[in-house]
Design an enzyme around this catalytic site. Structure first.
Site, PDB file in Angstrom:
ATOM      1  N   ILE A  44       0.831  -0.809   0.167  1.00 54.96           N
ATOM      2  CA  ILE A  44      -0.073  -0.281   0.222  1.00 54.96           C
ATOM      3  C   ILE A  44       1.003   0.935  -0.250  1.00 54.96           C
ATOM      4  O   ILE A  44       0.401   2.277   0.254  1.00 54.96           O
ATOM      5  CB  ILE A  44      -1.037   0.263   0.877  1.00 54.96           C
ATOM      6  CG1 ILE A  44      -0.360   0.185   2.244  1.00 54.96           C
ATOM      7  CG2 ILE A  44      -1.925  -0.728   0.851  1.00 54.96           C
ATOM      8  CD1 ILE A  44      -1.393   0.375   3.771  1.00 54.96           C
TER       9      ILE A  44
ATOM     10  N   ASN B 115      15.091  -0.524   6.956  1.00 58.40           N
ATOM     11  CA  ASN B 115      15.202  -0.091   5.409  1.00 58.40           C
ATOM     12  C   ASN B 115      14.891   1.602   5.597  1.00 58.40           C
ATOM     13  O   ASN B 115      13.848   1.797   6.187  1.00 58.40           O
ATOM     14  CB  ASN B 115      14.273  -0.060   4.141  1.00 58.40           C
ATOM     15  CG  ASN B 115      14.840   0.960   3.129  1.00 58.40           C
ATOM     16  OD1 ASN B 115      15.385   1.902   3.608  1.00 58.40           O
ATOM     17  ND2 ASN B 115      14.673  -0.033   1.651  1.00 58.40           N
TER      18      ASN B 115
ATOM     19  N   LYS C  87       9.314  -3.752  15.333  1.00 64.33           N
ATOM     20  CA  LYS C  87       8.144  -3.397  15.954  1.00 64.33           C
ATOM     21  C   LYS C  87       7.109  -2.599  14.735  1.00 64.33           C
ATOM     22  O   LYS C  87       5.166  -2.982  15.273  1.00 64.33           O
ATOM     23  CB  LYS C  87       8.224  -2.108  17.027  1.00 64.33           C
ATOM     24  CG  LYS C  87       8.909  -3.210  18.028  1.00 64.33           C
ATOM     25  CD  LYS C  87       9.146  -2.232  19.109  1.00 64.33           C
ATOM     26  CE  LYS C  87       9.434  -3.150  20.647  1.00 64.33           C
ATOM     27  NZ  LYS C  87      10.178  -1.542  21.543  1.00 64.33           N
TER      28      LYS C  87
ATOM     29  N   GLY D 179       4.040   2.090  10.860  1.00 61.12           N
ATOM     30  CA  GLY D 179       2.530   2.536   9.883  1.00 61.12           C
ATOM     31  C   GLY D 179       2.024   2.968  10.639  1.00 61.12           C
ATOM     32  O   GLY D 179       1.288   4.711   9.964  1.00 61.12           O
ATOM     33  N   GLU D 180       2.092   3.125  12.579  1.00 59.12           N
ATOM     34  CA  GLU D 180       0.887   3.836  13.396  1.00 59.12           C
ATOM     35  C   GLU D 180       1.708   4.733  13.605  1.00 59.12           C
ATOM     36  O   GLU D 180       0.748   5.778  13.821  1.00 59.12           O
ATOM     37  CB  GLU D 180       0.237   3.156  14.227  1.00 59.12           C
ATOM     38  CG  GLU D 180      -1.129   2.298  13.642  1.00 59.12           C
ATOM     39  CD  GLU D 180      -1.131   1.794  12.320  1.00 59.12           C
ATOM     40  OE1 GLU D 180      -2.026   1.036  11.872  1.00 59.12           O
ATOM     41  OE2 GLU D 180      -0.277   1.256  12.232  1.00 59.12           O
TER      42      GLU D 180
END
Length: 743
Positions: free
Chosen positions: A470, A636, A706, A709-710
């Site tokens: 996404i 990365n 971990k 995204g959030e």
């Protein structure tokens, strides 16, 4: 093991060339033979009953093939009422075109299918629908006394923990006390790519389905259950997704409509939503929150009460972890956390980046800023004074926690020690300058995931796992993991995803993809490596005879002994020597539940924000942001930084711009377009620094990941609001922080 060092390096996106040249195909871009086009008709009322659909008036138009509605849709498998998608909340999922009842404004009530998109759109605009209109209720403010505690929530929802200590008594006796209500309206995801499904009809009931989704397997499960198809008959492909942010976790209604039309008309069909219809399929729920904090004379938290009331639909109970974070983020022995829902006439809300936490952290972190001022303590020092060394909600130690380092490194980069504490005390010429700080925490979780790997005789490795991309960099980081594990150059590795013919992977959401798919890729490549070692040991005069897998390393296209790197076998020589064309392996990675039982696993961040405000106009600009993140192993730093940059921009958007404005007279969101639903543009975004604080965690998962995204979004909206207070002396508790609230 491998010493070819790709993990942790800023490798450029391997899918970048495909995206910039147009080779990457999205759901509405697949050209299939004999394609018809569907256009969705949305209800013009918020509540009522359809009495008549005048389909006969448009079926005579040249090129119109059919009008699907509740009047002619056949009985489907889902009438057993048992089907729920992977992330459905409690209640009964919305079933489009199955009944005359209208449950919310812009509900899909018909699908017009024609030979061309233009004809379908034109005919849909002419379609007359008669309604018996009922009185609707869309204002959460009127439901304050109708809140209820949810029963079974959606997957991942945790009811707030029971109160600890004696919060009511301690709040009464606190040396310093603040309380306030914190509000934000509904917010919509608005990814660039709108939802679309292209269904290629292959004969009988066999379909190729190109769907916009964050989980190809979830879309496949939905289609097979609803239409009674086998998995072979419903092949789903989703190799690129133009933004999701949670909106693609559940199958959206265009998928149902496209499959329905293809099966009924026995031809290929494409159905795409309009931008306006993107406001009819889920959103971050309008939420009202109350926070009360009290401190001891030394500035430590004495007690806390955090309550949230959130909207849900009339047919499902959508739940979020809004208040739970408050019980773990700071040390406090007297805590009361409560959460309720209220039903209104809207579509079911849906997970939206950092669901629950984005709402809850805003309220808590602004309240913490208010409490720091009330206690006469610097807002950063106040957070450090109340630092939690242990998760008091779960009564467990953290698997790792470098939030203190986030505070220190972020503050040093930002120059926090130069801050003057008094509001309106800092200026840049005529502009008021404000500095704010806030904190975030998010779960570090992992899901079951499968992968397969194949090494060809020419030394090219292909790895498959049916995850999704996404825009987060999944293609790239999985290629890095595979290349490093088997010591191959990155150009010799191809990672493929987004296809239900591939090994099953979880939905891409919850910040668990890197950990789940990454560890699955690592394991299957190790499995392939073990096979390679055994074959290498059978070669004539092999220097690897008797070596265990732990005794060798894969590097520079070789397997070599750890103890003597001159003793090596070239990978490309192994398969020809064994007489094999290729070598294959499959594996399913299962999470280790023991770690979750003994430790609390979370990523953390600290955000520092500078704003400049025109005191006469009230206009506010975010001029500087430093976001220091502790999220375990960073695979990365280039793609990770990109993730956090996007998170920061979204946090600014939440703070300053985003609100879906409901006209309660019509029961409809009125700003349902890019022109009036405001989000940041380039001119709104200035200096953003991202710091990744080093954090090793051998408990969270084998690779120590971990997820990002959030957590990168958390704290940003609150830090902006706190900086606005420091600049102006005006405390805004109702998002967005618009100029009228600062004048």
């Amino acid at each position: 093991m491998s010493t070819t060092n790709y993990i942790g390096k800023p490798v450029s996106r391997v899918d970048g060339p495909a995206k910039v040249t147009g080779a990457a195909k999205y759901a509405a871009e697949f050209n299939v033979p004999n394609l018809a086009y569907g256009y969705i008709v949305s209800s013009s009322v918020a509540k009522g009953k359809i009495t008549k659909i005048h389909a006969d008036e448009i079926l005579t138009l040249p090129g119109v093939l059919q009008v699907f509605s509740h009047e002619n849709v056949p009985s489907l498998a889902w009438f057993d009422r048992s089907y729920k998608d992977d992330v459905a909340p409690g209640g009964s999922p919305f079933r489009p075109l199955q009944h005359a009842e209208v449950k919310y404004s812009m509900q899909p009530v018909a699908l017009v299918v024609a030979e061309t998109f233009e004809v379908a759109r034109y005919a849909a605009g002419l379609l007359r629908i008669d309604y018996d209109v009922e009185k609707h209720a869309t204002d959460l403010e009127t439901k304050r006394d109708d809140g209820f505690e949810p029963g079974r929530g959606k997957t991942g929802w945790m009811p707030p923990p029971k109160p600890r200590g004696n919060p009511d008594e301690e709040l009464k006796n606190a040396a310093h006390r603040v309380e306030g209500e914190y509000i934000h309206l509904a917010q919509h995801h608005n990814p660039m790519e709108m939802f679309a499904s292209t269904v290629e009809f292959l004969g009988d009931k066999k379909l190729n389905i190109y769907d916009k989704t964050q989980g190809a397997f979830n879309s496949q499960q939905y289609v097979t259950k609803v239409f009674g198809l086998s998995k072979d008959e419903a092949h789903v492909v989703s190799q690129y997704t133009g933004g999701g942010f949670g909106s693609g976790l559940r199958p959206q209604y265009q998928l149902f409509m496209a499959v329905l039309a293809a099966l009924e008309l026995k031809r290929s069909v494409r159905v795409s939503m309009t931008r306006q219809q993107m406001f009819s399929m889920g959103h971050r729920p309008h939420t009202l929150q109350y926070v009360e904090l009290g401190t001891n004379p030394d500035g430590t938290l004495a007690a806390m009460h955090h309550h949230a009331l959130a909207e849900t639909s009339q047919f499902e109970d959508f739940t979020e972890n809004v208040v739970n974070w408050s019980g773990m983020l700071y040390q406090c022995d007297n805590v009361k956390l409560t959460y309720q829902l209220a039903k209104i006439d809207v579509y079911t809300p849906q997970d939206m980046r950092a669901p629950g936490a984005a709402s809850g952290s805003f309220a808590l972190e602004v309240a913490m800023d208010e409490m720091a001022y009330a206690a006469g303590i610097d807002p950063l020092e106040f957070r450090l004074r109340n630092y939690a060394e242990r998760d008091q909600n779960a009564d467990k130690p953290f698997s790792s926690k470098k939030l203190r380092e986030c505070y220190h490194e972020g503050a040093a980069k930002f120059g926090w020690d130069q801050r003057k504490p008094e509001p309106r005390s800092m200026r840049d010429g005529d502009l008021l300058v404000g500095w704010g700080v806030a904190t975030g925490v998010w779960d570090a979780s992992i899901q079951k995931c499968a992968a397969s790997a194949s090494l060809s005789a020419d030394g090219h490795l292909t790895v498959l796992s049916g995850s999704n991309e996404i825009g987060t960099g999944t293609y790239t980081i999985m290629t890095q993991i595979a290349a490093q594990t088997l010591g191959l150059p990155i150009e010799a590795v191809t990672f493929k995803l987004g296809d239900t013919n591939q090994p099953e992977a979880p939905l891409q959401g919850g910040s668990w993809t890197a950990a789940s798919v990454g560890n699955a890729v690592k394991q299957v490549c190790d499995k392939l490596g073990e096979q390679l070692l055994k074959l290498a040991q059978k070669m004539a005069d092999s220097p690897l005879k008797g070596a265990a897998y732990e005794d060798v390393e894969f590097v520079n296209g070789q397997i070599r002994l750890n103890s003597d790197i001159t003793q090596a076998v070239v990978l490309r020589d192994i398969l020809p020597a064994s007489g094999k064309d290729k070598l294959e392996a499959e594996n399913t990675m299962m999470p280790n539940p023991l770690g979750q039982l003994t430790h609390s696993m979370h990523a953390h961040n600290a955000v520092f924000v500078e704003v400049k405000v025109d005191p006469e106009l009230g206009t506010l600009h975010v001029t500087r942001v430093v976001n220091a993140v502790a999220a375990g192993r960073i695979l990365n730093p280039k793609t990770a930084r990109s993730q956090v940059l996007g998170s920061v921009v979204w946090g600014m958007s939440m703070a300053l711009m985003e609100e879906s404005v409901m006209d309660h007279g019509f029961g409809r969101y009125m700003n349902h377009n890019y022109g009036e639903y405001h989000i940041p543009v380039n001119a709104d975004v200035h200096d953003i620094d991202v710091i990744f604080v080093e954090e090793e965690d051998d408990k969270v998962n084998p690779l120590g990941i971990k997820g990002l995204g959030e957590v990168g979004m958390l704290g940003v909206a609150a830090a902006v609001a706190n900086a606005a207070y420091h600049a102006t002396g005006k405390r805004v508790r109702n998002l967005p922080v618009s100029l009228d609230k600062l004048l």
